[in-house]
Design a protein around this motif. Sequence first.
Motif, mmCIF file in Angstrom:
data_model
loop_
_atom_site.group_PDB
_atom_site.id
_atom_site.type_symbol
_atom_site.label_atom_id
_atom_site.label_comp_id
_atom_site.label_asym_id
_atom_site.label_seq_id
_atom_site.Cartn_x
_atom_site.Cartn_y
_atom_site.Cartn_z
ATOM 1 N N HIS A 1 -6.130 -3.435 -4.735
ATOM 2 C CA HIS A 1 -6.933 -3.454 -3.511
ATOM 3 C C HIS A 1 -8.394 -3.628 -3.889
ATOM 4 N N THR B 1 -0.085 -3.859 -7.603
ATOM 5 C CA THR B 1 -0.865 -4.257 -6.442
ATOM 6 C C THR B 1 -2.305 -3.810 -6.632
ATOM 7 N N HIS C 1 -13.598 -3.435 2.730
ATOM 8 C CA HIS C 1 -12.287 -2.785 2.843
ATOM 9 C C HIS C 1 -12.275 -1.419 2.142
ATOM 10 N N THR D 1 0.840 -1.194 0.000
ATOM 11 C CA THR D 1 0.000 0.000 0.000
ATOM 12 C C THR D 1 0.878 1.248 0.000
ATOM 13 N N THR E 1 -5.835 1.599 3.992
ATOM 14 C CA THR E 1 -6.897 0.631 3.742
ATOM 15 C C THR E 1 -7.412 0.100 5.074
ATOM 16 N N VAL F 1 -7.206 0.595 -6.905
ATOM 17 C CA VAL F 1 -8.350 0.363 -6.036
ATOM 18 C C VAL F 1 -9.498 -0.050 -6.952
ATOM 19 N N THR G 1 -11.096 2.586 1.621
ATOM 20 C CA THR G 1 -9.764 3.165 1.500
ATOM 21 C C THR G 1 -9.846 4.662 1.757
ATOM 22 N N GLY H 1 -9.787 -7.297 0.278
ATOM 23 C CA GLY H 1 -8.633 -6.469 0.605
ATOM 24 C C GLY H 1 -7.539 -6.495 -0.446
ATOM 25 N N THR H 2 -6.306 -6.234 -0.012
ATOM 26 C CA THR H 2 -5.191 -6.012 -0.924
ATOM 27 C C THR H 2 -4.583 -7.332 -1.384
#
Length: 228
Positions: free
Chosen positions: A205, A203, A23, A2, A8, A160, A25, A210-211
């Motif tokens: 999310h 990455t 989740h 993150t 998050t 995201v 952000t 979640g991530t």
Amino acid sequence: MTPDGVHTFSFEFEFGGRELTVHPTAVETDHGLVLLDVGLPGAAGQLRDALADVGRSLDDLSMVLLTHHDGDHAAGLAELAGETPLIVVTHEDEAPYVDGRRHPVKADPDDERYPPETVDIELTGGETFHTAAGPMWVVETPGHSPGHVALYFPDQRFLVAGDALTNDNAGADSFGGPKPHFTPEMDVAIDSVGRLAELDVETTHCYHGGTADAGTERIAAIYDERRS
């Protein structure tokens, strides 16, 4: 990973007779925190505690940007707006469902809807917000809902995804595409996954799960598998 300036959270609710974990952000900007999605009623208290854990408070919150209008993302909005002044932002195709002009797409027409809230800014896609993590791009990802959007941080290769992708699926690999049962226009939603696969992502999310250490290659594989 993150990025700095992006926080998050995990919120837990009773929903439909089961435990639901989501989740949201929060993103730091020079004009306060931008919250990406809210959650169900009761989210304001959970958000207050989560912000305190990162040295922030509800007073630091300036804007809520909804990825879409589904109740698990937006039903706690009116409660939160009663706690602190907010600018409410969503895609123009989501705004009528948030502000009460239309009944939520996936809700029974005979059921009482969540409290509507005024939308202050309607997005059309392609907008850029300036944040502590660099530019945040609004990416149109319809299908799961009419005007669903994802948020992409190109400097951080961080996505995201809202509900355009999920990270709570059964099996060895929990990372996957939108859930068919909750996605009225699946063909459109898979096209949106293809749009996300064009981004340089490291990455992702997800609001559900979640991530995930999952980027462009994994997203492209989901698109290739689901479009056939």
